[in-house]
Design an enzyme around this catalytic site. Sequence first.
Site, PDB file in Angstrom:
ATOM      1  N   GLU A 271       0.879  -1.371   0.152  1.00  0.00           N
ATOM      2  CA  GLU A 271      -0.035   0.045   0.085  1.00  0.00           C
ATOM      3  C   GLU A 271       0.974   1.165   0.196  1.00  0.00           C
ATOM      4  OE1 GLU A 271      -2.900  -0.040   3.461  1.00  0.00           O
ATOM      5  OE2 GLU A 271      -3.198  -2.280   2.822  1.00  0.00           O
TER       6      GLU A 271
HETATM    7  O1  9MR Z   1      -8.036   3.514   1.425  1.00  0.00           O
HETATM    8  C1  9MR Z   1      -8.971   3.030   2.136  1.00  0.00           C
HETATM    9  C2  9MR Z   1     -10.228   3.993   2.276  1.00  0.00           C
HETATM   10  O2  9MR Z   1     -10.602   4.343   1.349  1.00  0.00           O
HETATM   11  C3  9MR Z   1     -10.981   3.518   3.662  1.00  0.00           C
HETATM   12  O3  9MR Z   1     -11.826   4.506   3.949  1.00  0.00           O
HETATM   13  C4  9MR Z   1     -10.185   3.165   4.633  1.00  0.00           C
HETATM   14  C5  9MR Z   1     -11.233   2.555   5.691  1.00  0.00           C
HETATM   15  O4  9MR Z   1     -10.717   1.957   6.617  1.00  0.00           O
HETATM   16  O5  9MR Z   1      -9.190   1.932   4.303  1.00  0.00           O
HETATM   17  C6  9MR Z   1      -8.058   2.458   3.371  1.00  0.00           C
HETATM   18  O6  9MR Z   1      -7.523   1.406   2.986  1.00  0.00           O
HETATM   19  C7  9MR Z   1      -6.563   0.871   4.286  1.00  0.00           C
HETATM   20  C8  9MR Z   1      -6.139  -0.570   4.001  1.00  0.00           C
HETATM   21  O7  9MR Z   1      -7.593  -1.287   3.568  1.00  0.00           O
HETATM   22  C9  9MR Z   1      -5.771  -1.117   4.885  1.00  0.00           C
HETATM   23  N1  9MR Z   1      -4.566  -0.526   5.379  1.00  0.00           N
HETATM   24  C10 9MR Z   1      -4.726   0.662   5.584  1.00  0.00           C
HETATM   25  C11 9MR Z   1      -5.451   1.606   4.297  1.00  0.00           C
HETATM   26  C12 9MR Z   1      -5.614   3.126   4.726  1.00  0.00           C
HETATM   27  O8  9MR Z   1      -6.228   3.277   5.825  1.00  0.00           O
END
Ligand code: 9MR
Length: 379
Positions: A271
Amino acid sequence: MTINRRTLLKRSALLAAALATTKQNAIAKALEQTGLKDLYKNDFYIGTAIGNARLNNPPAGFNALVAREFNAMTMENDMKWERVHPEPEKWVWDHADKFMALGEQHGMYMVGHVLVWHSQTPRWVFNDDAGQPLSREALLARMKSHIDTLAGRYRGRVHAWDVVNEAVDEDKGWRKSPWFNQIGPDFVDHAFRYAREAAPEAHLLYNDYNMHNPGKREFVVDMIKRLKKNGVSIDGVGMQGHVGLEYPDIAEFEKSIEAFAAEGVAVHITELDLDMLPVAWDHIGAEISDSFEYSDELNPYPNGLPADMEEKLAARYAEWFKLFLKHRDKIARVTFWGTGDSESWKNDFPVTGRTNYPLLFDRDYQRKPAYHAVAALKK
Ligand code: 9MR
């Protein structure tokens, strides 16, 4: 004519400049047709996360750009429990199916995100009909049925699954999530076993952030050892890579890459993004929590990133990719958490409504200097 040292030096400088220009032209030409995935094809997959908005309503040229630059795709939100399985008997497949179709059209390495997580998981998952916490056995059964259905649907098509996400606390210990509290630490073992049954060919990952943190590193190394001792197969570790200009210490991040690889698992950078804004919690001296109040001071570049910051971003991205290239034998994939800056969750975290610049493509999906810095490492 005698060629003195000065002339020689001048000539070689001219030659070097001409070569550099030729090289840049060659890169530019190559990049009209190809992208990062081609430059890095002998190193690791280059991925992006696709959000629902881009999937259903892609800006002009977006799909072509994704196909040109990337050879791996993760679904940003729509395979998460609350989205794909919002009610006990309700599954919502449209987005995930569409995501799979887009990726498969381009022969991508498909990443499923995520099977077991504490966040974006509805409350009902953990409770019985009377609202009381489920027993260990009942919660395990629920976990298994979720994994069977989700990983089973895409069996042989999702190449890697984030099986368990963020199970470890910062201060070296289990996160006290309902999974941990109601099942115990072996919820991880079970999640991996169920995932292996449902998706035997998939590459199974444990995924977390702040993996440079020595406490987390040790804890995850111990977790891998224990899983293996218990006969549970795990293929890789996902190091999320939500980084900034000043943090983390790259040497600590490197130690974690080495430590995980030493356990015989692959490392995926799952990520990646690079926060360009002031660190909110330093600024206001508060503890890290989910959100901070907006202030202009915390949003210094609402109308564009100044050139010197653009350069810093490029230099820092180059440092990260030098590290990844150094460990290309251990790293299977580097995935960015989004494609263009406007998509990034970093515009709203941990302060909503800021303008951040964490990715390689700008708000018009043009390549930024950081993109070129990452590309130039491969020439
Ligand atoms: O990018 C994602 C965002 O759109 C969501 O609102 C969020 C909710 O928890 O999750 C984000 O993605 C996450 C990922 O699923 C897990 N690792 C952390 C990421 C950033 O929060």
